[in-house]
Design a protein around this motif. Structure first.
Motif, PDB file in Angstrom:
ATOM      1  N   PHE A 121       5.175 -21.151 -34.694  1.00  0.00           N
ATOM      2  CA  PHE A 121       5.720 -20.064 -33.882  1.00  0.00           C
ATOM      3  C   PHE A 121       6.823 -19.341 -34.647  1.00  0.00           C
ATOM      4  O   PHE A 121       6.852 -18.109 -34.704  1.00  0.00           O
ATOM      5  CB  PHE A 121       6.266 -20.601 -32.553  1.00  0.00           C
ATOM      6  N   LEU A 122       7.725 -20.096 -35.245  1.00  0.00           N
ATOM      7  CA  LEU A 122       8.813 -19.481 -36.012  1.00  0.00           C
ATOM      8  C   LEU A 122       8.284 -18.762 -37.247  1.00  0.00           C
ATOM      9  O   LEU A 122       8.772 -17.681 -37.598  1.00  0.00           O
ATOM     10  CB  LEU A 122       9.855 -20.529 -36.389  1.00  0.00           C
ATOM     11  N   LEU A 123       7.285 -19.326 -37.896  1.00  0.00           N
ATOM     12  CA  LEU A 123       6.694 -18.697 -39.080  1.00  0.00           C
ATOM     13  C   LEU A 123       6.066 -17.341 -38.722  1.00  0.00           C
ATOM     14  O   LEU A 123       6.361 -16.323 -39.359  1.00  0.00           O
ATOM     15  CB  LEU A 123       5.641 -19.619 -39.699  1.00  0.00           C
ATOM     16  N   PHE A 124       5.233 -17.323 -37.693  1.00  0.00           N
ATOM     17  CA  PHE A 124       4.573 -16.071 -37.310  1.00  0.00           C
ATOM     18  C   PHE A 124       5.550 -15.091 -36.656  1.00  0.00           C
ATOM     19  O   PHE A 124       5.409 -13.879 -36.817  1.00  0.00           O
ATOM     20  CB  PHE A 124       3.377 -16.345 -36.403  1.00  0.00           C
ATOM     21  N   THR A 181       3.910  -6.820 -32.625  1.00  0.00           N
ATOM     22  CA  THR A 181       3.365  -7.421 -31.410  1.00  0.00           C
ATOM     23  C   THR A 181       1.877  -7.720 -31.547  1.00  0.00           C
ATOM     24  O   THR A 181       1.414  -8.786 -31.143  1.00  0.00           O
ATOM     25  CB  THR A 181       3.620  -6.509 -30.194  1.00  0.00           C
ATOM     26  N   VAL A 182       1.137  -6.802 -32.123  1.00  0.00           N
ATOM     27  CA  VAL A 182      -0.295  -7.038 -32.332  1.00  0.00           C
ATOM     28  C   VAL A 182      -0.480  -8.252 -33.250  1.00  0.00           C
ATOM     29  O   VAL A 182      -1.289  -9.150 -32.978  1.00  0.00           O
ATOM     30  CB  VAL A 182      -0.980  -5.784 -32.922  1.00  0.00           C
ATOM     31  N   PHE A 183       0.293  -8.294 -34.312  1.00  0.00           N
ATOM     32  CA  PHE A 183       0.221  -9.425 -35.240  1.00  0.00           C
ATOM     33  C   PHE A 183       0.559 -10.736 -34.526  1.00  0.00           C
ATOM     34  O   PHE A 183      -0.141 -11.740 -34.676  1.00  0.00           O
ATOM     35  CB  PHE A 183       1.178  -9.196 -36.423  1.00  0.00           C
ATOM     36  N   ARG A 184       1.615 -10.735 -33.728  1.00  0.00           N
ATOM     37  CA  ARG A 184       2.041 -11.951 -33.029  1.00  0.00           C
ATOM     38  C   ARG A 184       0.993 -12.411 -32.021  1.00  0.00           C
ATOM     39  O   ARG A 184       0.719 -13.606 -31.916  1.00  0.00           O
ATOM     40  CB  ARG A 184       3.377 -11.717 -32.331  1.00  0.00           C
ATOM     41  N   PHE A 185       0.428 -11.484 -31.272  1.00  0.00           N
ATOM     42  CA  PHE A 185      -0.566 -11.866 -30.266  1.00  0.00           C
ATOM     43  C   PHE A 185      -1.725 -12.623 -30.908  1.00  0.00           C
ATOM     44  O   PHE A 185      -2.107 -13.702 -30.457  1.00  0.00           O
ATOM     45  CB  PHE A 185      -1.085 -10.627 -29.521  1.00  0.00           C
ATOM     46  N   VAL A 186      -2.268 -12.063 -31.957  1.00  0.00           N
ATOM     47  CA  VAL A 186      -3.397 -12.700 -32.639  1.00  0.00           C
ATOM     48  C   VAL A 186      -2.973 -14.045 -33.228  1.00  0.00           C
ATOM     49  O   VAL A 186      -3.674 -15.054 -33.092  1.00  0.00           O
ATOM     50  CB  VAL A 186      -3.968 -11.766 -33.729  1.00  0.00           C
ATOM     51  N   TYR A 245      -0.354 -16.104 -32.383  1.00  0.00           N
ATOM     52  CA  TYR A 245       0.018 -17.120 -31.400  1.00  0.00           C
ATOM     53  C   TYR A 245      -1.212 -17.732 -30.745  1.00  0.00           C
ATOM     54  O   TYR A 245      -1.320 -18.942 -30.611  1.00  0.00           O
ATOM     55  CB  TYR A 245       0.920 -16.541 -30.313  1.00  0.00           C
ATOM     56  N   ARG A 246      -2.146 -16.882 -30.329  1.00  0.00           N
ATOM     57  CA  ARG A 246      -3.293 -17.412 -29.596  1.00  0.00           C
ATOM     58  C   ARG A 246      -4.254 -18.139 -30.531  1.00  0.00           C
ATOM     59  O   ARG A 246      -4.994 -19.012 -30.112  1.00  0.00           O
ATOM     60  CB  ARG A 246      -3.998 -16.323 -28.793  1.00  0.00           C
ATOM     61  N   THR A 247      -4.265 -17.773 -31.807  1.00  0.00           N
ATOM     62  CA  THR A 247      -5.209 -18.371 -32.741  1.00  0.00           C
ATOM     63  C   THR A 247      -4.676 -19.658 -33.367  1.00  0.00           C
ATOM     64  O   THR A 247      -5.406 -20.646 -33.469  1.00  0.00           O
ATOM     65  CB  THR A 247      -5.562 -17.372 -33.861  1.00  0.00           C
ATOM     66  N   TRP A 248      -3.411 -19.656 -33.779  1.00  0.00           N
ATOM     67  CA  TRP A 248      -2.903 -20.790 -34.548  1.00  0.00           C
ATOM     68  C   TRP A 248      -1.770 -21.566 -33.888  1.00  0.00           C
ATOM     69  O   TRP A 248      -1.610 -22.748 -34.159  1.00  0.00           O
ATOM     70  CB  TRP A 248      -2.435 -20.323 -35.919  1.00  0.00           C
ATOM     71  N   VAL A 249      -0.959 -20.938 -33.061  1.00  0.00           N
ATOM     72  CA  VAL A 249       0.218 -21.625 -32.533  1.00  0.00           C
ATOM     73  C   VAL A 249      -0.103 -22.393 -31.259  1.00  0.00           C
ATOM     74  O   VAL A 249       0.057 -23.608 -31.194  1.00  0.00           O
ATOM     75  CB  VAL A 249       1.379 -20.632 -32.283  1.00  0.00           C
ATOM     76  N   PHE A 250      -0.535 -21.683 -30.233  1.00  0.00           N
ATOM     77  CA  PHE A 250      -0.823 -22.308 -28.948  1.00  0.00           C
ATOM     78  C   PHE A 250      -2.328 -22.522 -28.854  1.00  0.00           C
ATOM     79  O   PHE A 250      -3.026 -21.806 -28.167  1.00  0.00           O
ATOM     80  CB  PHE A 250      -0.313 -21.427 -27.803  1.00  0.00           C
TER      81      PHE A 250
END
Length: 185
Positions: free
Chosen positions: A90-93, A132-137, A139-144
């Motif tokens: 999460f912190l990385l992305f 935001t677009v980068f974070r959405f992809v 977070y849902r793909t790799w973080v959570f």
């Protein structure tokens, strides 16, 4: 032998689920934007910090508040077995998203010369949209990550019935008799 088929959601169901997720992501993100812009505005006007420093401070505080919203509201049903991994990613992305946002702001201020407070806010909005677009992809793909679904077990073959049961019993008797005769010799 019986087989089971797992029910796969249709494309429409997947899109509905994704749109619901995107709405919740937007709500958490919007609260983070409010925090981000409030802290940014305080930093550049009240504390008179440079725009890039103000942006970094504001984004770091928003990252913290967003994590709480994502973990405990939006992705509360996702796998939380490895919190250390989750927080690290999460912190990385989030940091990468912050670099995108700050890069757009820096480009606007230092290369384009747009340095009034409102021009900086406009650049911040553009950078925030890309981040935001980068974070959405991310977070849902790799973080959570989703909790893995249980593997459907294939049922064991049923015990023979009727004529098959009689044949199986006869084969067992013959095998037992052969073993007894072999020991007698």
């Amino acid at each position: 032998m019986t087989t089971t088929t797992a029910s796969n959601p249709s494309l429409t169901q997947k899109l509905r689920g994704l749109s619901g997720e995107a709405v919740k992501f937007g709500i958490v993100g919007l609260s983070g934007v409010v925090v981000n812009f409030a802290v940014f505005w305080i930093c550049i006007n009240g504390l008179h910090l440079a725009s890039l420093r103000s942006n970094i401070a504001a984004t770091l505080i928003a990252i913290f508040t967003n994590y709480l919203g994502y973990r405990y509201w939006l992705y509360r049903d996702r796998d939380a077995a490895s919190r250390k991994r989750e927080i690290t990613l999460f912190l990385l992305f989030s940091g990468a998203g912050m670099l995108i946002e700050t890069g757009v702001l820096g480009f606007s201020v230092y290369l384009l010369g747009l340095d009034s407070h409102f021009e900086q806010l406009a650049a911040k909005v553009g950078g925030l949209a890309l981040g935001t677009v980068f974070r959405f992809v991310s977070y849902r793909t790799w973080v959570f990550t989703a909790v893995p679904e249980p593997v459907a077990e294939v049922p064991a073959p049923a015990a023979p019935t009727g004529a098959a049961a009689v044949v199986a019993q006869a084969e067992l008797v013959l095998a037992t008799e052969q073993i007894r005769l072999a020991k007698a010799e």
